[in-house]
Design an enzyme around this catalytic site. Structure first.
Site, PDB file in Angstrom:
ATOM      1  N   HIS A  99     -13.368  29.118   8.917  1.00 10.30           N
ATOM      2  CA  HIS A  99     -12.470  28.093   9.467  1.00 10.30           C
ATOM      3  C   HIS A  99     -11.055  28.403   9.035  1.00 10.30           C
ATOM      4  CE1 HIS A  99     -14.356  26.855   5.691  1.00 10.30           C
ATOM      5  NE2 HIS A  99     -13.202  26.294   5.382  1.00 10.30           N
ATOM      6  N   ASN A 125      -9.710  30.280   3.376  1.00  4.83           N
ATOM      7  CA  ASN A 125     -10.283  30.385   2.034  1.00  4.83           C
ATOM      8  C   ASN A 125     -11.547  31.230   2.139  1.00  4.83           C
ATOM      9  OD1 ASN A 125      -8.316  28.760   0.885  1.00  4.83           O
ATOM     10  ND2 ASN A 125      -9.461  26.879   1.261  1.00  4.83           N
ATOM     11  N   ASP A 142      -9.440  17.791   9.569  1.00  2.00           N
ATOM     12  CA  ASP A 142     -10.165  17.861   8.301  1.00  2.00           C
ATOM     13  C   ASP A 142     -10.477  16.438   7.823  1.00  2.00           C
ATOM     14  OD1 ASP A 142     -10.355  20.238   5.896  1.00  2.00           O
ATOM     15  OD2 ASP A 142     -10.590  18.146   5.289  1.00  2.00           O
ATOM     16  N   ILE A 143     -11.678  16.238   7.315  1.00  2.00           N
ATOM     17  CA  ILE A 143     -12.111  14.904   6.892  1.00  2.00           C
ATOM     18  C   ILE A 143     -11.364  14.444   5.633  1.00  2.00           C
ATOM     19  CG2 ILE A 143     -13.997  15.525   5.308  1.00  2.00           C
ATOM     20  CD1 ILE A 143     -15.749  13.515   6.880  1.00  2.00           C
ATOM     21  N   HIS A 179      -7.557  26.900   8.297  1.00  4.43           N
ATOM     22  CA  HIS A 179      -6.838  25.662   7.997  1.00  4.43           C
ATOM     23  C   HIS A 179      -5.448  25.736   8.624  1.00  4.43           C
ATOM     24  CE1 HIS A 179      -9.483  24.094   4.649  1.00  4.43           C
ATOM     25  NE2 HIS A 179      -9.790  25.379   4.531  1.00  4.43           N
TER      26      HIS A 179
HETATM   27  P1  5GP Z   1     -12.944  25.195   2.511  1.00  3.97           P
HETATM   28  O1  5GP Z   1     -12.895  24.518   1.168  1.00  3.97           O
HETATM   29  O2  5GP Z   1     -14.304  25.804   2.785  1.00  3.97           O
HETATM   30  O3  5GP Z   1     -11.819  26.167   2.757  1.00  3.97           O
HETATM   31  O4  5GP Z   1     -12.703  24.054   3.572  1.00  3.97           O
HETATM   32  C1  5GP Z   1     -13.695  23.201   4.016  1.00  3.97           C
HETATM   33  C2  5GP Z   1     -12.990  21.999   4.561  1.00  3.97           C
HETATM   34  O5  5GP Z   1     -13.911  21.261   5.352  1.00  3.97           O
HETATM   35  C3  5GP Z   1     -12.460  21.043   3.504  1.00  3.97           C
HETATM   36  O6  5GP Z   1     -11.045  20.924   3.620  1.00  3.97           O
HETATM   37  C4  5GP Z   1     -13.195  19.738   3.776  1.00  3.97           C
HETATM   38  O7  5GP Z   1     -12.397  18.596   3.583  1.00  3.97           O
HETATM   39  C5  5GP Z   1     -13.628  19.898   5.210  1.00  3.97           C
HETATM   40  N1  5GP Z   1     -14.856  19.184   5.562  1.00  3.97           N
HETATM   41  C6  5GP Z   1     -16.002  19.118   4.816  1.00  3.97           C
HETATM   42  N2  5GP Z   1     -16.933  18.394   5.469  1.00  3.97           N
HETATM   43  C7  5GP Z   1     -16.353  17.987   6.632  1.00  3.97           C
HETATM   44  C8  5GP Z   1     -16.839  17.191   7.735  1.00  3.97           C
HETATM   45  O8  5GP Z   1     -17.976  16.725   7.765  1.00  3.97           O
HETATM   46  N3  5GP Z   1     -15.966  16.982   8.750  1.00  3.97           N
HETATM   47  C9  5GP Z   1     -14.693  17.483   8.751  1.00  3.97           C
HETATM   48  N4  5GP Z   1     -13.915  17.208   9.816  1.00  3.97           N
HETATM   49  N5  5GP Z   1     -14.222  18.251   7.733  1.00  3.97           N
HETATM   50  C10 5GP Z   1     -15.038  18.488   6.694  1.00  3.97           C
END
Ligand code: 5GP
Ligand code: ZN
Length: 123
Positions: A108, A95, A38-39, A110
């Site tokens: 995705h 999520n 995760d970034i 986590h």
């Molecule tokens: P969500 O909030 O949809 O459950 O999780 C999305 C996740 O994707 C977040 O934890 C966010 O930090 C991660 N994320 C967003 N953009 C990028 C990216 O460009 N590269 C990577 N590796 N992770 C990302």
């Protein structure tokens, strides 16, 4: 529920990572799934496991392809082993939707660990 259409895929961040159009730190893969860091990590280990095929969320994925769902969870378990957190414990999280905090609408998983993660949700 329907898998997404081609238009959604072409603008999808995680489809772009799967296709190599956007770089990511890949830590594991199968024929059908990819795992990358995760970034914006929320724990010492924070890896995202995504299917190579676009599905908007976990329920759509599981309804369409139970074996792919299991493939992702198996890959998450392997990541936990390689990250050294399998014994100490970790959290797997999908999520879903706005209240669930989903921001990327390509499903995705986590994989979070490397410290005690505390209560399941912040109140
Ligand atoms: P969500 O909030 O949809 O459950 O999780 C999305 C996740 O994707 C977040 O934890 C966010 O930090 C991660 N994320 C967003 N953009 C990028 C990216 O460009 N590269 C990577 N590796 N992770 C990302
Ligand atoms: Zn996608």
């Amino acid at each position: 529920m329907i898998v997404s259409d081609a238009a959604a895929n072409s603008s999808c961040l995680f489809c772009k990572i799967v296709n190599g159009q956007i770089p990511a730190l890949v830590v594991g893969e199968t024929e059908r799934a990819l795992a990358f860091r995760d970034i914006n990590p929320q724990a010492p280990t924070h890896v995202l496991v995504v299917p190579r095929t676009h599905y908007p969320n976990a329920a759509a994925l599981a309804n369409a392809d139970a074996e792919l769902t299991a493939d992702m969870i198996r890959l998450a378990g392997k990541i936990a082993e390689s990250e050294g957190i399998a014994d100490s414990g970790y959290r797997l999280m999908f999520n879903t939707g706005e209240d669930g905090g989903q921001t990327v609408f390509h499903v995705h998983l986590h994989v979070l660990g490397g410290k005690n993660l505390g209560p399941m949700v912040a109140i």
